[in-house]
Design an enzyme around this catalytic site. Structure first.
Site, mmCIF file in Angstrom:
data_model
loop_
_atom_site.group_PDB
_atom_site.id
_atom_site.type_symbol
_atom_site.label_atom_id
_atom_site.label_comp_id
_atom_site.label_asym_id
_atom_site.label_seq_id
_atom_site.Cartn_x
_atom_site.Cartn_y
_atom_site.Cartn_z
ATOM 1 N N CYS A 100 0.860 -1.191 0.000
ATOM 2 C CA CYS A 100 0.000 0.000 0.000
ATOM 3 C C CYS A 100 0.892 1.235 0.000
ATOM 4 O O CYS A 100 1.698 1.431 0.905
ATOM 5 C CB CYS A 100 -0.887 -0.011 1.244
ATOM 6 S SG CYS A 100 -1.742 1.536 1.556
ATOM 7 N N CYS A 104 -3.460 7.409 -1.969
ATOM 8 C CA CYS A 104 -4.787 7.484 -2.619
ATOM 9 C C CYS A 104 -5.866 7.984 -1.676
ATOM 10 O O CYS A 104 -6.835 8.600 -2.131
ATOM 11 C CB CYS A 104 -5.204 6.122 -3.142
ATOM 12 S SG CYS A 104 -3.866 5.043 -3.519
ATOM 13 N N THR A 191 -3.971 4.437 7.322
ATOM 14 C CA THR A 191 -2.861 4.165 6.420
ATOM 15 C C THR A 191 -2.149 5.480 6.087
ATOM 16 O O THR A 191 -2.794 6.514 5.994
ATOM 17 C CB THR A 191 -3.409 3.449 5.160
ATOM 18 O OG1 THR A 191 -2.374 2.730 4.533
ATOM 19 C CG2 THR A 191 -4.003 4.389 4.154
ATOM 20 N N GLU A 257 -0.032 1.221 9.382
ATOM 21 C CA GLU A 257 -1.246 1.895 9.842
ATOM 22 C C GLU A 257 -1.091 2.339 11.296
ATOM 23 O O GLU A 257 -0.237 1.824 12.016
ATOM 24 C CB GLU A 257 -2.469 0.961 9.738
ATOM 25 C CG GLU A 257 -3.001 0.800 8.331
ATOM 26 C CD GLU A 257 -2.119 -0.070 7.432
ATOM 27 O OE1 GLU A 257 -1.454 -0.978 7.969
ATOM 28 O OE2 GLU A 257 -2.093 0.162 6.222
ATOM 29 N N HIS A 292 -12.553 5.318 -3.378
ATOM 30 C CA HIS A 292 -11.495 4.464 -2.824
ATOM 31 C C HIS A 292 -11.665 3.012 -3.274
ATOM 32 O O HIS A 292 -10.690 2.270 -3.388
ATOM 33 C CB HIS A 292 -11.419 4.589 -1.303
ATOM 34 C CG HIS A 292 -10.049 4.247 -0.783
ATOM 35 N ND1 HIS A 292 -8.896 4.825 -1.273
ATOM 36 C CD2 HIS A 292 -9.630 3.340 0.138
ATOM 37 C CE1 HIS A 292 -7.842 4.300 -0.673
ATOM 38 N NE2 HIS A 292 -8.267 3.386 0.187
ATOM 39 N N TYR A 296 -8.721 0.555 -5.503
ATOM 40 C CA TYR A 296 -8.183 -0.762 -5.198
ATOM 41 C C TYR A 296 -7.613 -1.494 -6.415
ATOM 42 O O TYR A 296 -7.263 -2.677 -6.333
ATOM 43 C CB TYR A 296 -9.201 -1.594 -4.401
ATOM 44 C CG TYR A 296 -8.996 -1.364 -2.916
ATOM 45 C CD1 TYR A 296 -8.984 -0.068 -2.407
ATOM 46 C CD2 TYR A 296 -8.743 -2.401 -2.036
ATOM 47 C CE1 TYR A 296 -8.741 0.172 -1.057
ATOM 48 C CE2 TYR A 296 -8.507 -2.170 -0.689
ATOM 49 C CZ TYR A 296 -8.505 -0.882 -0.215
ATOM 50 O OH TYR A 296 -8.252 -0.654 1.110
ATOM 51 N N CYS A 298 -4.881 -0.864 -6.972
ATOM 52 C CA CYS A 298 -3.571 -1.100 -6.345
ATOM 53 C C CYS A 298 -3.349 -2.577 -6.082
ATOM 54 O O CYS A 298 -2.226 -3.073 -6.172
ATOM 55 C CB CYS A 298 -3.446 -0.306 -5.052
ATOM 56 S SG CYS A 298 -4.577 -0.854 -3.746
ATOM 57 N N GLU A 446 -6.374 -5.729 4.302
ATOM 58 C CA GLU A 446 -6.837 -4.453 3.758
ATOM 59 C C GLU A 446 -7.759 -4.672 2.557
ATOM 60 O O GLU A 446 -8.711 -3.926 2.353
ATOM 61 C CB GLU A 446 -5.641 -3.591 3.357
ATOM 62 C CG GLU A 446 -6.038 -2.168 3.029
ATOM 63 C CD GLU A 446 -4.833 -1.306 2.738
ATOM 64 O OE1 GLU A 446 -3.976 -1.739 1.968
ATOM 65 O OE2 GLU A 446 -4.757 -0.198 3.291
#
Ligand code: SF4
Ligand code: FE
Length: 484
Positions: A100, A104, A191, A257, A292, A296, A298, A446
């Site tokens: 991560c 974002c 995060t 986090e 969001h 993802y 990501c 996550e």
């Protein structure tokens, strides 16, 4: 100020005076802390890639405020093309970092606020949008990383914010002053917490009038007086304190986090973007969450890393030609590309909102994230299947380097004679890191809970599908009158 590079970003963080605790101790220098630094490296990649010509098109955009070239992470989407580039940027960075990269959440909160502040003003005659745009100009001009913070501790899940025994379990206003407000509460699982210059607070759920003290959104410098960060711990985190790097798996990057506590923190009015407009809390949550859920992509990027590692370990084991191995790797790719399809589709099907901002298709964004709650687990299962049990029974790097027993590790863990044992160990550690270690926080848990747990997407999917239309078509095709 121009866009920062990685070094400038790192130096900018050194100037902040964060109040951070980890393992019960207050940290002085967080930038060089061996446990936190990999997560700083991941955010730094968002700065560095913006300066690389091959990534420029995805990583940068033209500001709609100033016309200047800016990092896409500070951009307000001006077209569906922008949204598609955002999805591609997420996959790119996930694949380059294997974790991560945190930035974002800020981009998604800025975009959501660009729409919600506009809509609040239209209904209530307030001036939030102007305030927000001024703040946005500051963020773009200084190329800042913002930490979008939504998740409150929430206490007793059966109770609304104002019904909680402890009123601080949702972020709320405790005092209104002439020059601003004082807030108290906390945000969990944050995060990018200590790698951001700014923190943007949003409500965590829809609210009713009785909860209006909790319907607040604002931005603060991340090191503002009264904010405390308590770092979360991760499986295998203390490997980063050991001599040698091999057992970390990912040698460079990681996510991290924190619990972020706001103990009577002052927020000046110019940084308040929602104040007791409880009727817009749900909209802000939905818009941030939908953006969001698109982000993802990501995880498809991290999927690229795990698939690459799995192919390598199959080759290192000498098993790459077995038909079931080939088929499992095809399955991993199929799942991973399906993840990416959802993120691209919700972007391509985006539309312009009254504020001018382009917004994703929310049904498809929720389908995207729902897939993310499942497929990385299956991809990880297949990676572990192919890697073999050695992934979790492998001796440490110190044993491998030991003058006494190193030779035995070298000899007995050799597989393909053309591949050094060390390469096999490194690749197994990477797969361990992604599916069980520090990176599993980002790739698995996550994927399940970030941007909302699976049930949140199922509720949105049930709300967004046009069931009446589907029934109408079925009735027509089967010869049943529409109203029967
Ligand atoms: Fe970005 Fe993915 Fe991390 Fe969310 S989980 S901040 S989308 S990298
Ligand atoms: Fe996330």
């Amino acid at each position: 100020m121009a866009m920062m590079n990685a070094k400038e970003y790192e130096e900018s963080l050194r100037k902040l005076k964060f109040n951070v605790y980890m393992f019960g101790k207050k940290l002085g220098n967080i930038v060089d802390d061996p446990i936190i630094r990999p997560s700083m490296n991941a955010v730094a990649a968002t700065y560095e890639c913006a300066h690389q010509p091959e990534y420029e098109d995805l990583m940068t955009a033209k500001s709609h405020l100033t016309g200047k070239k800016i990092n896409r992470f500070t951009h307000i989407h001006q077209s569906t093309e922008d949204l598609v580039k955002k999805s591609k940027m997420g996959r790119l960075l996930g694949s380059l970092t294997g974790c991560c990269f945190q930035r974002c959440v800020g981009m998604d909160s800025l975009n959501a606020l660009s729409m919600t502040t506009y809509d609040i003003d239209k209904k209530h005659g307030t001036q939030y949008n102007q305030r927000f745009l001024k703040y946005l100009a500051y963020v773009q001009e200084n190329d800042l990383t913002c930490d979008g913070a939504m998740t409150d501790p929430k206490g007793d899940r059966s109770k609304a914010p104002h019904q909680q025994e402890d009123p601080d379990l949702f972020m709320h206003v405790v005092e209104e002053r002439k020059d601003g407000i004082v807030v108290r509460g906390a945000k969990c699982h944050q995060t990018g917490a200590v790698n951001s210059h700014e923190i943007i607070i949003m409500p965590t759920i829809s609210m009713r009038e009785a909860d209006k003290d909790y319907a607040i959104s604002f931005a603060l410098p991340a090191d503002a007086e009264g904010i405390t960060y308590i770092m979360g711990r991760q499986s295998c985190d203390t490997r980063k304190l050991e001599p040698g790097m091999m057992d970390r798996g990912n040698q460079i990057y990681g996510g991290h986090e924190a619990l972020v506590v706001f103990d009577d923190v002052f927020v000046p009015w110019e940084r308040v973007f929602m104040y007791k407009e409880w009727d817009f809390a749900g909209q802000l949550v939905e818009q941030f969450a939908s953006y969001h859920r698109q982000s993802y992509a990501c995880k498809a990027g991290v999927g690229d890393v795990i698939i690459g590692a799995t192919q390598c370990i199959a080759e290192y084991n000498g098993a790459q030609n077995a038909s079931h191995i080939k088929d499992k790797i095809i399955e991993m790719n199929h799942l991973n590309e399906t993840l990416f399809c959802g993120s691209l589709a919700c972007a391509a099907e985006g539309h312009q909102e009254p504020s001018g901002t382009y917004y994703v298709n929310t049904l498809l964004a929720n389908v995207c994230k729902q897939n993310v709650t499942r497929f990385p687990f299956e991809i990880s299962r297949l990676a572990q299947d192919i890697a073999g049990g050695l992934m979790v029974t492998l001796p440490s790097e110190q044993d491998f380097r030991s003058p006494e027993v190193g030779k035995w590790v070298e000899k007995y863990y050799k597989a393909n004679p053309n591949v050094p044992t060390e390469y096999r160990m490194r690749m197994l550690r990477l797969i361990e890191n992604l599916t069980l270690g520090t990176a599993a926080v980002g790739y698995l848990t996550e994927s399940m809970h970030g941007a909302g747990s699976p049930q949140a997407q199922r509720i949105m999917i049930s709300r967004q599908v046009n069931m009446d239309l589907k029934k109408k078509i079925a009735k027509k095709l089967s010869g049943i009158p529409e109203n029967d």
